[in-house]
Structure formats: C-alpha cells, structure tokens
Scaffold this motif. Structure first.
Motif, PDB file in Angstrom:
ATOM      1  N   TRP A  91       0.420  -0.702   0.144  1.00  0.00           N
ATOM      2  CA  TRP A  91      -0.020  -0.283  -0.098  1.00  0.00           C
ATOM      3  C   TRP A  91       1.108   1.437   0.008  1.00  0.00           C
ATOM      4  CZ3 TRP A  91       0.914   2.259   4.832  1.00  0.00           C
ATOM      5  CH2 TRP A  91       0.638   1.615   6.035  1.00  0.00           C
ATOM      6  N   VAL A  92       1.639   1.117   0.647  1.00  0.00           N
ATOM      7  CA  VAL A  92       2.889   2.038  -0.078  1.00  0.00           C
ATOM      8  C   VAL A  92       3.667   2.315  -0.487  1.00  0.00           C
ATOM      9  CG1 VAL A  92       5.221   3.315   0.886  1.00  0.00           C
ATOM     10  CG2 VAL A  92       4.026   2.561   3.049  1.00  0.00           C
ATOM     11  N   GLN A  93       4.177   1.515  -1.546  1.00  0.00           N
ATOM     12  CA  GLN A  93       4.592   1.159  -3.347  1.00  0.00           C
ATOM     13  C   GLN A  93       3.240   1.506  -4.391  1.00  0.00           C
ATOM     14  OE1 GLN A  93       5.631  -2.917  -3.380  1.00  0.00           O
ATOM     15  NE2 GLN A  93       7.618  -2.622  -1.980  1.00  0.00           N
ATOM     16  N   MET A  94       1.831   1.679  -3.679  1.00  0.00           N
ATOM     17  CA  MET A  94       1.017   1.758  -5.280  1.00  0.00           C
ATOM     18  C   MET A  94       0.653   3.513  -4.241  1.00  0.00           C
ATOM     19  SD  MET A  94      -1.370  -1.764  -5.264  1.00  0.00           S
ATOM     20  CE  MET A  94      -1.968  -1.964  -3.366  1.00  0.00           C
ATOM     21  N   ALA A  95       1.810   3.761  -3.373  1.00  0.00           N
ATOM     22  CA  ALA A  95       0.400   5.702  -2.848  1.00  0.00           C
ATOM     23  C   ALA A  95       1.048   6.095  -4.590  1.00  0.00           C
ATOM     24  CB  ALA A  95       1.411   5.399  -1.611  1.00  0.00           C
ATOM     25  N   GLY A  96       0.430   6.605  -5.301  1.00  0.00           N
ATOM     26  CA  GLY A  96       0.600   8.030  -6.121  1.00  0.00           C
ATOM     27  C   GLY A  96       1.412   9.463  -4.851  1.00  0.00           C
ATOM     28  N   LEU A  97       0.435   9.555  -4.612  1.00  0.00           N
ATOM     29  CA  LEU A  97       0.250  11.287  -3.691  1.00  0.00           C
ATOM     30  C   LEU A  97       0.330  10.555  -2.602  1.00  0.00           C
ATOM     31  CD1 LEU A  97       0.444  14.034  -3.545  1.00  0.00           C
ATOM     32  CD2 LEU A  97      -1.847  13.787  -4.190  1.00  0.00           C
ATOM     33  N   VAL A  98       1.707  11.066  -1.674  1.00  0.00           N
ATOM     34  CA  VAL A  98       2.310  11.070  -0.563  1.00  0.00           C
ATOM     35  C   VAL A  98       2.093  12.316   0.125  1.00  0.00           C
ATOM     36  CG1 VAL A  98       3.935  10.236   0.833  1.00  0.00           C
ATOM     37  CG2 VAL A  98       3.251   8.789  -0.886  1.00  0.00           C
ATOM     38  N   ALA A  99       1.124  12.323   1.576  1.00  0.00           N
ATOM     39  CA  ALA A  99       1.416  13.477   2.183  1.00  0.00           C
ATOM     40  C   ALA A  99       2.918  12.713   3.301  1.00  0.00           C
ATOM     41  CB  ALA A  99       0.451  13.643   2.434  1.00  0.00           C
ATOM     42  N   CYS A 100       3.954  14.106   3.591  1.00  0.00           N
ATOM     43  CA  CYS A 100       4.571  12.924   4.264  1.00  0.00           C
ATOM     44  C   CYS A 100       4.995  14.069   5.279  1.00  0.00           C
ATOM     45  CB  CYS A 100       5.680  12.741   3.869  1.00  0.00           C
ATOM     46  SG  CYS A 100       7.117  11.776   4.929  1.00  0.00           S
ATOM     47  N   TYR A 101       6.328  14.690   5.728  1.00  0.00           N
ATOM     48  CA  TYR A 101       7.164  15.571   6.652  1.00  0.00           C
ATOM     49  C   TYR A 101       8.824  15.204   6.508  1.00  0.00           C
ATOM     50  CZ  TYR A 101       8.505  12.695  10.661  1.00  0.00           C
ATOM     51  OH  TYR A 101       8.833  11.620  11.063  1.00  0.00           O
ATOM     52  N   TRP A 102       9.533  16.609   6.922  1.00  0.00           N
ATOM     53  CA  TRP A 102      10.416  16.849   6.270  1.00  0.00           C
ATOM     54  C   TRP A 102      11.208  16.994   7.810  1.00  0.00           C
ATOM     55  CZ3 TRP A 102      13.308  15.268   2.524  1.00  0.00           C
ATOM     56  CH2 TRP A 102      14.862  15.940   2.301  1.00  0.00           C
ATOM     57  N   SER A 103      11.676  15.895   8.537  1.00  0.00           N
ATOM     58  CA  SER A 103      11.665  15.610   9.931  1.00  0.00           C
ATOM     59  C   SER A 103      12.925  16.581  10.017  1.00  0.00           C
ATOM     60  CB  SER A 103      12.586  13.905  10.191  1.00  0.00           C
ATOM     61  OG  SER A 103      13.368  14.099   9.007  1.00  0.00           O
ATOM     62  N   ALA A 104      13.411  17.316  11.248  1.00  0.00           N
ATOM     63  CA  ALA A 104      13.677  17.829  12.099  1.00  0.00           C
ATOM     64  C   ALA A 104      14.313  17.653  13.239  1.00  0.00           C
ATOM     65  CB  ALA A 104      13.510  19.777  11.798  1.00  0.00           C
ATOM     66  N   GLY A 105      15.394  18.010  13.218  1.00  0.00           N
ATOM     67  CA  GLY A 105      16.189  17.703  15.157  1.00  0.00           C
ATOM     68  C   GLY A 105      16.204  16.042  15.227  1.00  0.00           C
ATOM     69  N   VAL A 106      15.867  15.394  16.110  1.00  0.00           N
ATOM     70  CA  VAL A 106      15.916  14.272  16.569  1.00  0.00           C
ATOM     71  C   VAL A 106      14.288  13.047  16.493  1.00  0.00           C
ATOM     72  CG1 VAL A 106      17.390  14.189  18.344  1.00  0.00           C
ATOM     73  CG2 VAL A 106      15.259  14.354  19.137  1.00  0.00           C
ATOM     74  N   GLU A 107      13.528  14.186  15.331  1.00  0.00           N
ATOM     75  CA  GLU A 107      12.333  13.284  15.073  1.00  0.00           C
ATOM     76  C   GLU A 107      12.977  11.902  14.492  1.00  0.00           C
ATOM     77  OE1 GLU A 107       8.858  16.163  13.809  1.00  0.00           O
ATOM     78  OE2 GLU A 107      10.711  16.584  12.508  1.00  0.00           O
ATOM     79  N   PRO A 108      11.884  11.238  14.451  1.00  0.00           N
ATOM     80  CA  PRO A 108      12.341  10.335  13.123  1.00  0.00           C
ATOM     81  C   PRO A 108      12.236  10.832  11.647  1.00  0.00           C
ATOM     82  CG  PRO A 108      10.822   9.464  14.509  1.00  0.00           C
ATOM     83  CD  PRO A 108      10.247  10.960  14.895  1.00  0.00           C
ATOM     84  N   GLU A 109      13.304  10.225  11.334  1.00  0.00           N
ATOM     85  CA  GLU A 109      14.351  11.134  10.317  1.00  0.00           C
ATOM     86  C   GLU A 109      13.569  10.607   8.972  1.00  0.00           C
ATOM     87  OE1 GLU A 109      16.103  11.895   6.962  1.00  0.00           O
ATOM     88  OE2 GLU A 109      16.925   9.356   7.531  1.00  0.00           O
ATOM     89  N   THR A 110      13.744  11.585   7.981  1.00  0.00           N
ATOM     90  CA  THR A 110      11.998  10.996   6.945  1.00  0.00           C
ATOM     91  C   THR A 110      12.936  11.797   5.653  1.00  0.00           C
ATOM     92  OG1 THR A 110      11.278  13.792   6.686  1.00  0.00           O
ATOM     93  CG2 THR A 110       9.777  11.380   7.751  1.00  0.00           C
ATOM     94  N   HIS A 111      14.378  12.168   5.605  1.00  0.00           N
ATOM     95  CA  HIS A 111      14.970  12.584   4.458  1.00  0.00           C
ATOM     96  C   HIS A 111      15.164  11.475   3.640  1.00  0.00           C
ATOM     97  CE1 HIS A 111      17.245  16.024   7.283  1.00  0.00           C
ATOM     98  NE2 HIS A 111      15.148  16.051   7.114  1.00  0.00           N
ATOM     99  N   GLY A 112      15.352  10.353   4.292  1.00  0.00           N
ATOM    100  CA  GLY A 112      15.215   9.036   3.237  1.00  0.00           C
ATOM    101  C   GLY A 112      14.232   8.916   2.638  1.00  0.00           C
ATOM    102  N   LEU A 113      13.558   8.534   3.061  1.00  0.00           N
ATOM    103  CA  LEU A 113      12.027   8.316   3.124  1.00  0.00           C
ATOM    104  C   LEU A 113      11.840   8.701   2.001  1.00  0.00           C
ATOM    105  CD1 LEU A 113       9.965   5.779   3.179  1.00  0.00           C
ATOM    106  CD2 LEU A 113       8.633   7.366   4.530  1.00  0.00           C
ATOM    107  N   VAL A 114      11.648  10.198   1.865  1.00  0.00           N
ATOM    108  CA  VAL A 114      11.228  11.462   1.321  1.00  0.00           C
ATOM    109  C   VAL A 114      11.828  11.152  -0.075  1.00  0.00           C
ATOM    110  CG1 VAL A 114      10.512  13.372   0.437  1.00  0.00           C
ATOM    111  CG2 VAL A 114      10.040  12.624   2.365  1.00  0.00           C
ATOM    112  N   PHE A 115      13.165  10.929   0.127  1.00  0.00           N
ATOM    113  CA  PHE A 115      13.473  10.942  -1.499  1.00  0.00           C
ATOM    114  C   PHE A 115      13.513   9.427  -1.952  1.00  0.00           C
ATOM    115  CE2 PHE A 115      17.452  10.332  -4.451  1.00  0.00           C
ATOM    116  CZ  PHE A 115      18.009  11.530  -4.812  1.00  0.00           C
ATOM    117  N   ALA A 116      13.484   8.715  -1.466  1.00  0.00           N
ATOM    118  CA  ALA A 116      12.885   7.284  -2.064  1.00  0.00           C
ATOM    119  C   ALA A 116      11.356   6.914  -2.570  1.00  0.00           C
ATOM    120  CB  ALA A 116      12.992   5.881  -1.088  1.00  0.00           C
ATOM    121  N   LEU A 117      10.673   7.355  -2.118  1.00  0.00           N
ATOM    122  CA  LEU A 117       9.231   8.073  -2.541  1.00  0.00           C
ATOM    123  C   LEU A 117       9.642   8.112  -3.855  1.00  0.00           C
ATOM    124  CD1 LEU A 117       7.528   8.454   1.133  1.00  0.00           C
ATOM    125  CD2 LEU A 117       6.943   6.081  -0.657  1.00  0.00           C
TER     126      LEU A 117
END
Length: 189
Positions: free
Chosen positions: A38-64
C-alpha cells in the motif's frame, strides 16, 4: 501523566539518542515502509521533512519520490495550519518558519491532504489501544489529519518506546491507523 510532562519525558529520551541510533532507525523505518504494497502503490503521499531528533524522513521522502510517487510536504502557515506543496528533489527545499525545510513549489492549500493516498506524520507517542497520537502541542497535524478520509492509511513515525499503553487525549486529538517504530509496523485500527 499529563501531556506537558509526557512531552518533556519523551523529548528528553529522544535527546539521548546517538546519531548512529537515529541513522539505524531511519534505515529500518524506510525499508519496512517501502516493503508495504500500500506504500508502493500510493501515487500521492503526504509526508513531513524531519528536523532534529524526530524520526528521520529525508531518505524516505527521497526514495518515495525516486520510485515515482508525488510527495507533498507541509508548509506551516501563520495560523499554524498546514498548507502543502510538492517535493521535487532536495534542491527544491528552503527554510520556512522555525527553520524547518519546506518545498518552494506552489502551495496547494490546506485541503490538498484530502487527495493523498498515504499520510505519514510525526508524533512523540501513539496510544496502542486507541491510535491517538501525541504531537508537539500546536495542533497542526490534528487539523490536517481531520481532513484525511477514513480509508487512507495514516502512519505515525516513532522511536522505540514511543508506542504507549496510555496517551492522554482531548476531543480534538486525531488517531492514526499505523505506528511505525524501528521494531516494525503496528496496525492500530
């Protein structure tokens, strides 16, 4: 425990995480999420750009994005609601309010999140019984999550130990359908 003290406790625990732990957690989270159909099939994803010690999303956003998804990231408005704009690579971000990186693309409005097939949000904690998430206290993501349809997967990214048995909740606090920790993905609803 009340929200303020729980936030203080969780932020202190996050501050003790080493850069190596944060990197390892980010890799586990990214790989686990990208393995979900269901992640692979999602055409439009709303995410967040992590900052500080939040769970990091930079690699996830880039991969998506590299896998062909359109990724929208939040733009914090003056009223603390979230507008949305499209991420089009790492060079399309600039510091916004509070120094958090935001896309420079055209703003799509607060209701753009209604069109997302997958929504990934930050959280300090999630209640494992109810799915209620604890945020930083500004209400931005509660307002955004209130606009998401009931069948859209909503995922809160957490560090280990942040999926709790009891998270204090108020009527405006929104639920998520999944909690993602380095240990794995937990269905909540």
């Amino acid at each position: 425990m009340d929200k303020m003290n729980l936030r203080r406790q969780l932020n202190a625990a996050r501050a003790s995480l080493s850069p190596e732990q944060l990197r390892a957690n980010a890799i586990k989270t990214r790989e686990t999420l990208l393995d979900q159909p269901w992640v692979q099939m999602a055409g439009l994803v709303a995410c967040y750009w992590s900052a500080g010690v939040e769970p990091e999303t930079h690699g996830l956003v880039f991969a998506l994005w590299k896998h062909g998804a359109t990724v929208m990231l939040p733009v914090l408005r003056n009223d603390n609601d979230l507008d949305w704009a499209v991420y089009d690579g790492p060079d399309t971000l600039a510091p916004g309010r509070h120094g958090i990186m935001e896309p420079v693309d055209t703003r799509r409005g607060v209701d753009a999140i209604r069109t997302a097939a997958l929504v990934i949000v930050p959280a300090l904690a999630v209640d494992r019984k109810t799915g209620v998430r604890l945020g930083r206290g500004g209400g931005s993501y509660d307002r955004a999550l209130a606009r998401v349809g009931p069948n859209v997967p909503t995922v809160a990214l957490l560090h280990a130990g942040e999926l709790l048995d009891d998270v204090p909740a108020e009527p405006h606090d929104q639920q998520v359908r999944f909690a993602m920790t380095p240990e794995g993905l937990t269905s909540l609803m």
